[in-house]
Design an enzyme around this catalytic site. Structure first.
Site, PDB file in Angstrom:
ATOM      1  N   ARG A  32      -9.402  18.047   3.082  1.00  0.00           N
ATOM      2  CA  ARG A  32      -8.179  17.300   2.767  1.00  0.00           C
ATOM      3  C   ARG A  32      -7.421  16.942   4.041  1.00  0.00           C
ATOM      4  O   ARG A  32      -6.667  15.969   4.081  1.00  0.00           O
ATOM      5  CB  ARG A  32      -7.286  18.101   1.811  1.00  0.00           C
ATOM      6  CG  ARG A  32      -5.963  17.388   1.472  1.00  0.00           C
ATOM      7  CD  ARG A  32      -5.311  17.944   0.229  1.00  0.00           C
ATOM      8  NE  ARG A  32      -5.053  19.363   0.308  1.00  0.00           N
ATOM      9  CZ  ARG A  32      -3.999  19.922   0.923  1.00  0.00           C
ATOM     10  NH1 ARG A  32      -3.104  19.171   1.540  1.00  0.00           N
ATOM     11  NH2 ARG A  32      -3.846  21.231   0.922  1.00  0.00           N
ATOM     12  N   ASP A 157      -0.836  -5.777   4.768  1.00  0.00           N
ATOM     13  CA  ASP A 157      -2.056  -5.602   3.989  1.00  0.00           C
ATOM     14  C   ASP A 157      -2.980  -6.738   4.414  1.00  0.00           C
ATOM     15  O   ASP A 157      -2.771  -7.896   4.061  1.00  0.00           O
ATOM     16  CB  ASP A 157      -1.754  -5.680   2.491  1.00  0.00           C
ATOM     17  CG  ASP A 157      -3.004  -5.474   1.624  1.00  0.00           C
ATOM     18  OD1 ASP A 157      -4.124  -5.622   2.149  1.00  0.00           O
ATOM     19  OD2 ASP A 157      -2.854  -5.191   0.413  1.00  0.00           O
TER      20      ASP A 157
END
Length: 367
Positions: A32, A157
């Site tokens: 993680r 983006d």
């Protein structure tokens, strides 16, 4: 780099573990936090984007949310262009507002002016170019310069462009995000997201991502690495095919409008030509029809698959009001230039003449 398919890493002693936990040794502790297979692909994306660091996450939305939560606090404001992916709109309007983060939307052509007139108002400026789904173009350098002048962090983006066609960080953008599910992966078989930027900003993004838990699986990182190996050659074909179709479809009277920045008729063609090396594999068409006729058109396609997502080797077709922008109000849709008859086409790498015949045959069905 092998596929290190593990959740945890073994240490010889407590000191070695502590050094890794504190970041002194560069060792991995828990997937993680980091993983060798994922780190390998992160370094490659940084090289493509020209950034100091990249973090790969389990989806594009995980990348956006981790970046924003890592940088923007409750009570601070975000300025966003109004033409963005529907999922991002829902994140901004339904989630961020619950935590006291206000998002102000402005027309893509007004981003620079709003930034210039609002010194110290915004923590972050978020935008897309080309935009989803109507391929509007934003002048990347002008937005980045205006953001820097007002102390605002800029974030783009860049999914529709890909790092082959545009490199926003080299034009001054602070954070570059991709839905790596799309062109970076290229085969419609992974869900992934990336965020790239300076070491300073990315430290905050990584801290948030570690706690939010949008972790990329090591095998998916391997598949993303595989996709990047062919990214350049795939984008060449995507670029060619989409431009070919756009030029042909623009001449068809059954199509009201063709949105593609590679067309000289596109209102922002000059900006696209200045900041892009290729115009991408995405285009949108607005039919001379209603929603029922538009649905029949998409359902009649044979090579273009009836599916959401984009950027894979196979061509896909979708109706934004029924998919990516479903549930968004009519006023907002009009501001994005999205109609019920808008069809988004993700142009794959098939034979372009076959793709054209598929589209023309579907147009014949609806008359």
């Amino acid at each position: 780099v092998p596929i290190v398919q593990t959740s945890t890493f073994v240490f010889e002693n407590q000191q070695q573990m502590l050094d890794s936990v504190q970041g002194k040794s560069g060792g991995h502790v828990y997937t993680r936090w980091s993983n060798p297979t994922t780190k390998n692909v992160e370094e490659k994306i940084s090289a493509l984007e020209g950034t100091e660091d990249t973090h790969v996450l389990a989806s594009g939305m995980a990348a956006i949310s981790s970046a924003i939560i890592g940088i923007v606090k409750g009570g601070e404001r975000i300025l966003s262009s109004d033409s963005i992916y529907g999922g991002t709109v829902h994140l901004f309007d339904k989630i961020l507002m619950q935590y006291g983060i206000q998002v102000d939307y402005v027309d893509t052509d007004e981003l620079v002016n709003r930034l210039t007139d609002s010194r110290d108002t915004y923590k972050l400026c978020f935008f897309e170019t080309p935009t989803n789904p109507t391929l509007k173009i934003v002048d990347i350098k002008k937005v980045a310069d205006a953001a820097h002048a007002t102390g605002t962090i800029s974030m783009i983006d860049s999914t529709f462009g890909s790092p082959i066609n545009q490199r926003p960080h080299l034009l001054g953008v602070d954070l570059v995000m991709h839905s790596a599910t799309k062109y970076l992966g290229g085969h419609s078989d992974i869900i992934a997201g990336t965020i790239s930027g300076s070491n300073e900003l990315m430290a905050n993004v990584r801290s948030a991502a570690k706690l939010l838990g949008g972790t990329m699986d090591p095998f998916a990182s391997f598949l993303l690495d595989r996709g990047i190996k062919t990214l350049s050659v795939r984008m060449d074909r995507h670029n060619f095919n989409a431009k070919y179709l756009a030029e042909k479809l623009e001449k068809d009277s059954r199509i009201r409008k063709v949105h593609y920045p590679g067309l000289t008729s596109h209102p922002h063609h000059d900006i696209a030509r200045k900041q892009m090396d290729g115009y991408g594999g995405m285009l949108s068409i607005e039919l001379e029809s209603n929603l029922a006729g538009t649905s029949k058109f998409v359902d009649s396609l044979e090579i273009f698959l009836n599916a959401v997502s984009l950027g894979g080797v196979e061509s896909l077709a979708s109706i934004p009001v029924l998919t990516t922008h479903y549930g968004i109000g009519e006023k907002a849709l009009r501001e994005m230039d999205i109609a019920e008859s808008t069809v988004r086409l993700s142009v794959g790498i098939e034979e372009p003449s076959d793709l054209l015949q598929d589209l023309l045959a579907a147009l014949d069905v609806i008359g």
